[in-house]
Design a protein around this motif. Structure first.
Motif, PDB file in Angstrom:
ATOM      1  N   PRO A 311       0.900  -1.175   0.017  1.00  0.00           N
ATOM      2  CA  PRO A 311       0.146   0.087  -0.047  1.00  0.00           C
ATOM      3  C   PRO A 311       0.639   1.354  -0.052  1.00  0.00           C
ATOM      4  O   PRO A 311       0.513   2.255  -0.608  1.00  0.00           O
ATOM      5  N   GLU A 312       2.079   1.466   0.529  1.00  0.00           N
ATOM      6  CA  GLU A 312       2.908   2.084   0.757  1.00  0.00           C
ATOM      7  C   GLU A 312       3.648   2.550  -0.966  1.00  0.00           C
ATOM      8  O   GLU A 312       3.322   3.817  -1.071  1.00  0.00           O
ATOM      9  N   TYR A 313       4.134   1.807  -0.949  1.00  0.00           N
ATOM     10  CA  TYR A 313       4.616   2.159  -2.473  1.00  0.00           C
ATOM     11  C   TYR A 313       3.043   2.926  -3.770  1.00  0.00           C
ATOM     12  O   TYR A 313       3.751   3.506  -4.600  1.00  0.00           O
ATOM     13  N   LEU A 314       1.734   2.099  -3.717  1.00  0.00           N
ATOM     14  CA  LEU A 314       0.895   2.664  -4.055  1.00  0.00           C
ATOM     15  C   LEU A 314       0.205   3.956  -3.683  1.00  0.00           C
ATOM     16  O   LEU A 314      -0.016   4.662  -5.047  1.00  0.00           O
ATOM     17  N   GLU A 315       0.641   3.611  -3.019  1.00  0.00           N
ATOM     18  CA  GLU A 315       0.695   5.831  -2.277  1.00  0.00           C
ATOM     19  C   GLU A 315       1.306   6.545  -3.058  1.00  0.00           C
ATOM     20  O   GLU A 315       1.044   8.311  -3.132  1.00  0.00           O
ATOM     21  N   ASP A 316       2.375   6.067  -3.116  1.00  0.00           N
ATOM     22  CA  ASP A 316       3.748   7.460  -3.909  1.00  0.00           C
ATOM     23  C   ASP A 316       3.026   7.358  -5.366  1.00  0.00           C
ATOM     24  O   ASP A 316       3.611   6.502  -6.083  1.00  0.00           O
ATOM     25  N   PRO A 317       2.886   8.372  -6.059  1.00  0.00           N
ATOM     26  CA  PRO A 317       2.696   8.223  -7.484  1.00  0.00           C
ATOM     27  C   PRO A 317       3.980   8.416  -8.294  1.00  0.00           C
ATOM     28  O   PRO A 317       3.537   8.005  -9.744  1.00  0.00           O
ATOM     29  N   ALA A 318       4.834   8.935  -8.212  1.00  0.00           N
ATOM     30  CA  ALA A 318       5.726   8.824  -8.515  1.00  0.00           C
ATOM     31  C   ALA A 318       6.180   6.722  -9.053  1.00  0.00           C
ATOM     32  O   ALA A 318       7.347   6.708  -9.491  1.00  0.00           O
ATOM     33  N   HIS A 319       5.566   5.962  -8.471  1.00  0.00           N
ATOM     34  CA  HIS A 319       6.096   4.711  -8.642  1.00  0.00           C
ATOM     35  C   HIS A 319       4.996   4.390  -9.644  1.00  0.00           C
ATOM     36  O   HIS A 319       4.773   2.692  -9.574  1.00  0.00           O
ATOM     37  N   SER A 320       4.030   4.929 -10.106  1.00  0.00           N
ATOM     38  CA  SER A 320       2.883   4.488 -11.900  1.00  0.00           C
ATOM     39  C   SER A 320       3.092   5.659 -12.383  1.00  0.00           C
ATOM     40  O   SER A 320       3.861   6.769 -12.356  1.00  0.00           O
ATOM     41  N   GLY A 321       2.941   5.318 -14.385  1.00  0.00           N
ATOM     42  CA  GLY A 321       2.899   6.156 -14.890  1.00  0.00           C
ATOM     43  C   GLY A 321       1.259   5.729 -15.722  1.00  0.00           C
ATOM     44  O   GLY A 321       0.632   4.368 -15.566  1.00  0.00           O
ATOM     45  N   VAL A 322       1.165   7.030 -17.348  1.00  0.00           N
ATOM     46  CA  VAL A 322      -0.043   6.485 -17.317  1.00  0.00           C
ATOM     47  C   VAL A 322       0.611   6.330 -18.892  1.00  0.00           C
ATOM     48  O   VAL A 322       2.397   6.715 -19.631  1.00  0.00           O
ATOM     49  N   TYR A 323       0.007   4.774 -19.694  1.00  0.00           N
ATOM     50  CA  TYR A 323       0.877   4.542 -20.953  1.00  0.00           C
ATOM     51  C   TYR A 323      -0.340   4.317 -21.874  1.00  0.00           C
ATOM     52  O   TYR A 323      -1.780   3.938 -21.789  1.00  0.00           O
ATOM     53  N   HIS A 324       0.310   3.746 -22.988  1.00  0.00           N
ATOM     54  CA  HIS A 324      -1.140   3.539 -24.189  1.00  0.00           C
ATOM     55  C   HIS A 324      -1.192   2.282 -23.527  1.00  0.00           C
ATOM     56  O   HIS A 324       0.123   1.382 -23.541  1.00  0.00           O
ATOM     57  N   LEU A 325      -2.820   1.267 -23.748  1.00  0.00           N
ATOM     58  CA  LEU A 325      -2.088  -0.201 -23.785  1.00  0.00           C
ATOM     59  C   LEU A 325      -1.397  -0.446 -24.301  1.00  0.00           C
ATOM     60  O   LEU A 325      -0.763  -1.910 -23.835  1.00  0.00           O
ATOM     61  N   ASN A 326      -1.066  -0.470 -25.626  1.00  0.00           N
ATOM     62  CA  ASN A 326      -0.450  -0.975 -27.352  1.00  0.00           C
ATOM     63  C   ASN A 326       0.948  -1.154 -25.917  1.00  0.00           C
ATOM     64  O   ASN A 326       1.467  -1.939 -26.260  1.00  0.00           O
ATOM     65  N   THR A 327       1.241  -0.349 -25.127  1.00  0.00           N
ATOM     66  CA  THR A 327       3.176  -0.373 -25.051  1.00  0.00           C
ATOM     67  C   THR A 327       3.291  -1.496 -23.617  1.00  0.00           C
ATOM     68  O   THR A 327       3.742  -1.964 -23.007  1.00  0.00           O
ATOM     69  N   ILE A 328       1.250  -1.666 -23.277  1.00  0.00           N
ATOM     70  CA  ILE A 328       1.791  -2.532 -21.370  1.00  0.00           C
ATOM     71  C   ILE A 328       1.343  -3.486 -21.988  1.00  0.00           C
ATOM     72  O   ILE A 328       1.986  -4.691 -21.839  1.00  0.00           O
ATOM     73  N   CYS A 329       0.657  -4.008 -23.374  1.00  0.00           N
ATOM     74  CA  CYS A 329       0.956  -5.313 -24.304  1.00  0.00           C
ATOM     75  C   CYS A 329       2.237  -5.330 -24.673  1.00  0.00           C
ATOM     76  O   CYS A 329       2.142  -7.330 -24.363  1.00  0.00           O
ATOM     77  N   ASN A 330       3.210  -4.939 -24.321  1.00  0.00           N
ATOM     78  CA  ASN A 330       4.387  -5.293 -24.942  1.00  0.00           C
ATOM     79  C   ASN A 330       4.790  -6.411 -23.485  1.00  0.00           C
ATOM     80  O   ASN A 330       5.604  -6.874 -23.762  1.00  0.00           O
ATOM     81  N   TYR A 331       4.794  -5.605 -22.817  1.00  0.00           N
ATOM     82  CA  TYR A 331       5.708  -5.578 -21.248  1.00  0.00           C
ATOM     83  C   TYR A 331       4.870  -7.000 -20.450  1.00  0.00           C
ATOM     84  O   TYR A 331       5.595  -8.398 -20.751  1.00  0.00           O
ATOM     85  N   ASP A 332       3.793  -7.166 -21.308  1.00  0.00           N
ATOM     86  CA  ASP A 332       2.703  -8.541 -21.160  1.00  0.00           C
ATOM     87  C   ASP A 332       1.761  -9.012 -21.997  1.00  0.00           C
ATOM     88  O   ASP A 332       0.402  -8.508 -21.828  1.00  0.00           O
ATOM     89  N   PRO A 333       2.217  -9.049 -22.830  1.00  0.00           N
ATOM     90  CA  PRO A 333       1.279  -9.809 -24.143  1.00  0.00           C
ATOM     91  C   PRO A 333       0.020 -11.155 -23.628  1.00  0.00           C
ATOM     92  O   PRO A 333      -1.351 -10.975 -24.090  1.00  0.00           O
ATOM     93  N   ASP A 334       0.105 -11.446 -22.281  1.00  0.00           N
ATOM     94  CA  ASP A 334      -1.129 -12.464 -21.423  1.00  0.00           C
ATOM     95  C   ASP A 334      -2.055 -11.350 -21.535  1.00  0.00           C
ATOM     96  O   ASP A 334      -2.939 -11.850 -21.360  1.00  0.00           O
TER      97      ASP A 334
END
Length: 365
Positions: A311-334
């Motif tokens: 929860p502490e990790y997720l509370e910090d906005p620096a630990h996430s980002g906004v991306y295009h769906l296609n980008t995340i599909c490249n990280y995990d095509p599943d």
């Protein structure tokens, strides 16, 4: 017979490797954008201050027009050669000039077996042109990999913006702003040598697309090869330079050149949120859910996590980002089969590696 274009570029790599060791020096945040334009900076531009006038700082400082008369020469050059008469003309000029990498990525999608579009939908003429260009570009794939011709486009964009700034068409701040999208893509490279190889491959493709003969294309690549070697010589632009990485920017596991077009038929907003555990650390998606996006936002509603974030990790906005769906599909095509799931659903990866539907309680806004 014209020499092999691939051999010309391999010759560059051999000659570059034989250069004596240079004491490493760091690229700064101000010098790096100008060093990207080192090759076009060697071209003679009417009105601009020359290497002889600027001396050793020629490649790392913004050039200028010494007199009002010479400034008019540079403005006339931009107008006559690129059709640029005002700052507003720069964007369409760059869009028209820097297309090599977009075309290479289209070719790559066919080479990967996941074509970005249906080739049969093209009319016979454009289809034949595409196939011929793809065949020509394919010879450079072992050299350029997924970086393709990206350096050529970055170099040409930086070079054109450099000239526009030097003659006062845009300010230095506007130069940085307009170059920012290209700077973001430099994470595909790790050294000036990698950049140079992509640059030379792109020069060959540029000459081919302009309709040059095989000999003319070889001559153009040879010219650029010799100029690039000059940039690596003692005391020159790239000699001993370390590649620049923005210390304030995340180091993503995949570079922009690694991103393939996997999400081919998606309709609607494609923005999504993803944890750094995925995009920086390279962890697979372990949990994801889809909320109802706010009206008018380019948001698909999807959020992706590795599943082991605290929860502490997720509370910090620096630990996430906004991306295009296609980008995340490249990280995990599943995740591809999950994306059509309606808003209000969630999925978790089981111990067998498969995704299973989960009860979902939407997080508070």
């Amino acid at each position: 017979m014209a020499p092999s274009l691939v051999q010309l570029i391999q010759d560059f790599q051999t000659q570059r490797a034989a250069f004596p060791f240079q004491t490493p020096s760091v690229c700064g945040v101000n010098s790096f954008p100008l060093l990207l334009a080192a090759l076009p900076a060697l071209r003679i531009i009417p009105g601009l201050a020359t290497v002889e006038e600027l001396g050793t700082d020629y490649f790392t400082t913004m050039p200028f027009c010494p007199t009002q008369e010479r400034r008019q020469e540079t403005l006339a050059f931009l107008r006559d050669y690129y059709g640029i008469a005002r700052a507003e003309d720069l964007a369409p000029a760059l869009q028209s000039l820097c297309t090599s990498q977009d075309q290479y990525q289209d070719f790559q999608s066919f080479w990967d077996g996941s074509p970005a579009f249906d080739l049969e939908e093209l009319e016979e003429g454009p289809r034949q042109v595409f196939q011929e260009c793809a065949q020509f570009a394919r010879q450079f794939q072992p050299l350029a990999g997924r970086r393709g011709f990206l350096a050529w486009d970055i170099s040409e964009a930086a070079g054109l913006l450099r000239v526009a700034c030097a003659c006062g068409l845009i300010s230095q701040e506007e130069f940085r702003q307009r170059l920012a999208p290209w700077l973001f893509q430099t994470d595909s490279f790790h050294s000036w040598t990698e950049y140079a190889v992509s640059l030379l491959c792109g020069s060959a493709y540029c000459a081919y697309r302009m309709g040059c003969s095989p000999q003319e294309t070889a001559d153009f690549v040879t010219l650029n090869r010799d100029l690039v070697l000059r940039l690596f010589q003692d005391g020159a632009a790239w000699a001993g330079r370390l590649w620049y990485h923005d210390p304030g920017r995340k180091t993503f596991r995949l570079s922009s050149a690694d991103i393939r077009p996997l999400l081919l038929h998606w309709e609607g907003p494609a923005g999504c949120l993803a944890s750094d555990r995925i995009t920086v650390d390279g962890a697979p998606v372990g949990y994801c859910y889809r909320t109802k996006p706010a009206p008018g936002q380019p948001d698909s509603g999807w959020c992706f996590f590795a599943g082991d974030e605290t929860p502490e990790y997720l509370e910090d906005p620096a630990h996430s980002g906004v991306y295009h769906l296609n980008t995340i599909c490249n990280y995990d095509p599943d995740i591809l089969p999950l994306l059509e799931s309606p808003c209000g659903t969630a999925w978790a990866r089981g111990e067998d590696g498969k995704f299973y539907a989960e009860p979902f309680d939407p997080p508070e806004a």
